[in-house]
Design a protein around this motif. Structure first.
Motif, mmCIF file in Angstrom:
data_model
loop_
_atom_site.group_PDB
_atom_site.id
_atom_site.type_symbol
_atom_site.label_atom_id
_atom_site.label_comp_id
_atom_site.label_asym_id
_atom_site.label_seq_id
_atom_site.Cartn_x
_atom_site.Cartn_y
_atom_site.Cartn_z
ATOM 1 N N PRO A 11 3.961 -5.439 -11.082
ATOM 2 C CA PRO A 11 3.156 -4.858 -10.353
ATOM 3 C C PRO A 11 1.573 -5.445 -10.509
ATOM 4 O O PRO A 11 0.964 -5.159 -9.630
ATOM 5 C CB PRO A 11 3.370 -3.471 -10.554
ATOM 6 N N GLU A 55 -0.918 7.130 -9.173
ATOM 7 C CA GLU A 55 -1.319 6.611 -10.564
ATOM 8 C C GLU A 55 -2.126 7.349 -11.203
ATOM 9 O O GLU A 55 -3.083 8.162 -10.991
ATOM 10 C CB GLU A 55 -2.042 5.237 -10.130
ATOM 11 N N ALA A 70 3.839 5.577 -10.097
ATOM 12 C CA ALA A 70 5.307 5.983 -9.759
ATOM 13 C C ALA A 70 5.229 6.285 -8.499
ATOM 14 O O ALA A 70 4.132 6.739 -7.677
ATOM 15 C CB ALA A 70 5.549 7.022 -10.873
ATOM 16 N N ALA A 71 6.652 6.420 -7.864
ATOM 17 C CA ALA A 71 6.729 6.997 -6.322
ATOM 18 C C ALA A 71 7.910 7.819 -6.479
ATOM 19 O O ALA A 71 8.948 7.732 -7.444
ATOM 20 C CB ALA A 71 7.024 5.716 -5.475
ATOM 21 N N PHE A 106 3.294 8.492 -3.687
ATOM 22 C CA PHE A 106 3.206 7.613 -4.827
ATOM 23 C C PHE A 106 1.925 7.768 -5.411
ATOM 24 O O PHE A 106 0.817 8.375 -4.731
ATOM 25 C CB PHE A 106 3.255 6.158 -4.299
ATOM 26 N N CYS A 112 6.751 -4.417 -5.597
ATOM 27 C CA CYS A 112 7.324 -3.766 -6.714
ATOM 28 C C CYS A 112 7.794 -2.261 -6.632
ATOM 29 O O CYS A 112 8.489 -2.145 -7.344
ATOM 30 C CB CYS A 112 6.360 -4.246 -7.843
ATOM 31 N N LEU A 113 6.785 -1.667 -5.850
ATOM 32 C CA LEU A 113 6.801 -0.277 -6.056
ATOM 33 C C LEU A 113 7.729 0.274 -4.893
ATOM 34 O O LEU A 113 8.234 1.226 -5.054
ATOM 35 C CB LEU A 113 5.654 0.400 -6.233
#
Length: 530
Positions: free
Chosen positions: A453, A252, A230-231, A250, A398-399
């Motif tokens: 992702p 994980e 997530a970010a 960001f 993607c992110l």
């Protein structure tokens, strides 16, 4: 039990089970492509419960994490060889998990503390990297490579450069030990001294503006509950100068047996980008009622595109190739779209060849194209292979971007061997013209960027010869509404011969003869091997 060689049928010692194992041909192939190979087959008791693994094959160049020679491991089981590896991320624990769920594992880069647990169950004597574990023919196959002396310092130096240039700071938080670690660059992002204690994500709100604290709280909850990367974007007031800075975080989650045991990520100071975006937004608002807004936006897109896509290029002269490029807009005088090409000489002499097509038209497509092109250029400086470059570009699309999708073909040409290693993300295949014959190249797997992702990309190698011409292009050059893509490719290949001595005239002829009717932009990159 004697240790099997790559020429033997690999046995399995299991009570009440028929012998089986990995085919010798597979073992020989593994030995050729991997530096260190270990094959272990399960041993079960009379009730079918897993008790151990027989070590049935070691490659000739096997590097033992415990520092022993292959001869010292002959006839041993996995627990006899590595008795402390049944917990954490040890060899036995990994093998048991793979056997239970059948899901392959891959750890790129260094294996061991702090990123992963040691393979032997204690501090590994030999440093290894790029671990892969998979199930084959009922056996668990491990591969890895040795880490040469100095690799840690080189990686640390490279990481330092990346953090400085991108104003990035790494961090991780271990929930099992309560340990929080920041890099020096992370302290710099927050204007703190490295001698201070690093701050956990749950305590970071003391530095964040009150209005943005809920964003940070939701970000952390999302990592723990959704268990996916997530970010988030929030503002801080730096204590050293009282400046308000825009910070992107960001991260994980790190999972063990389905539970989140740690978080790892990075902070990035994006204040300059934010200020630029604010300025651009204010400019757009001021032009909202102006008749010149559309014209000025279009002119900006043209300048952006021309700045990164000149009409020709001399790059490649030192790499033993000739380059010719052509670009055709959808409408005359409107150079505004997401098609691009890039030719870049890399450190070491290799040549990066890229053609891409970001979806859409107008300023959004052009800015997306600029971001993708510059991202690939920066990533290529790390020495990554084309498949890795596309994977990293896809992850970023993607992110870290909104709505940027597209197709890309990326190749790395070695002028010493004349070999092209290439991969593609949903892009059309290259066409190779050799000896008066044009051939459409087989397609490796790879979906377009910006969709998934975790997408992976297949890489293939193409051996080129003197006089060969490689054609890379976007779909606007060949697609027609009434024709299938296979027919369009066949007609394009047929029109690519004869090539002629002048590569620039040859590229112009191909562009002029293309019969696409989709109203899309077209880009062509022709590369001739000298």
């Amino acid at each position: 039990m004697t240790l099997a060689t790559s020429h033997d049928r690999l046995p399995i010692r299991a009570v009440g089970a028929a012998p089986h194992g990995v085919d010798p041909a597979v073992s020989r192939l593994l030995d050729q492509v991997a530096e260190s190979v270990l094959v272990a087959c399960p041993v079960r008791d009379s009730g079918g419960a897993l008790t151990d693994f027989d070590i049935v094959h070691l490659s000739p160049g096997y590097i033992c994490p415990a520092g022993r020679s292959p001869a010292q491991l002959a006839g041993l089981t996995l627990l006899q060889a590595y008795p402390d590896s049944a917990s954490g991320d040890g060899l036995f624990a990994r093998a048991a998990r793979i056997l239970a769920d059948g899901r392959a594992q891959r750890v790129t880069g260094p294996v061991g503390v702090p990123r992963t647990g040691p393979l032997t169950g204690k501090a590994d004597a030999a440093k290894v990297a790029d671990l892969r574990v998979a199930l084959h023919a009922g056996c668990v196959v491990f591969t890895w490579r040795g880490r040469p002396p100095g690799e840690d310092s080189r990686l640390a130096e490279l990481l330092g450069h990346v953090q400085h240039l991108g104003q990035l700071g790494g961090w991780d938080e271990d929930f099992t030990t309560g340990t929080v670690r920041w890099t020096e660059a992370a302290f710099a992002v927050f204007g703190l001294h490295p001698a201070q204690h690093p701050v956990s994500l749950s305590e970071l709100h003391d530095y964040v503006l009150a209005a943005d604290r809920p964003l940070l709280r939701r970000f952390r909850q999302s990592l723990l509950r959704q268990r996916e990367p997530a970010a988030a974007l929030f503002r801080i007031v730096r204590p050293e100068d009282g400046a308000v800075r825009q910070i992107r975080v960001f991260a994980e989650p790190v999972l063990a047996h389905g539970d989140v045991v740690a978080l790892r990520g990075a902070f990035q100071d994006v204040s300059a980008l934010y200020q630029t975006q604010v300025a651009l937004a204010a400019t757009r608002d001021q032009l909202a009622d102006s008749e010149q807004r559309a014209a000025e936006e279009h002119e900006l897109a043209i300048r952006l595109q021309r700045a990164i896509m000149p009409s020709g290029t001399s790059t490649g002269e030192t790499a033993g190739v000739d380059i010719a490029v052509r670009y055709r807009p959808a409408q005359v005088g409107y150079l505004v779209a997401g098609d691009w090409y890039d030719v870049l000489e890399l450190p070491g002499g290799d040549l990066l060849l890229v053609v891409g097509d970001i979806a859409g038209h107008g300023i959004e497509a052009v800015t997306g194209m600029v971001a993708a092109r510059n991202a690939l250029r920066g990533l290529a400086a790390t020495g990554a292979e084309p498949r890795e470059l596309l994977g990293q570009l896809n992850f970023a699309a993607c992110l870290f971007t909104e709505g940027v999708t597209g197709t890309v073909i990326c190749g790395r040409f070695d002028p010493r061997t004349r070999q092209l290693r290439w991969a593609r993300a949903g892009h059309l295949p290259p066409v190779l013209v050799r000896g008066g014959v044009a051939a459409v190249q087989p397609l490796p797997e790879g979906m377009l960027v910006g969709m998934e992702p975790g997408a992976g990309y297949e890489q293939v190698a193409l051996q080129l010869r003197a006089g060969d011409i490689l054609l890379l292009y976007t779909d606007g050059l060949i697609e027609r509404r009434a024709a299938s893509i296979s027919d369009a490719l066949a007609e394009f290949a047929a029109a690519a011969v004869p090539s002629g001595p002048d590569l620039d005239s040859y590229a112009a002829r191909i562009l002029a003869s293309a019969e696409s009717d989709t109203g899309d932009d077209a880009c062509l990159l022709a590369v001739r091997i000298r």
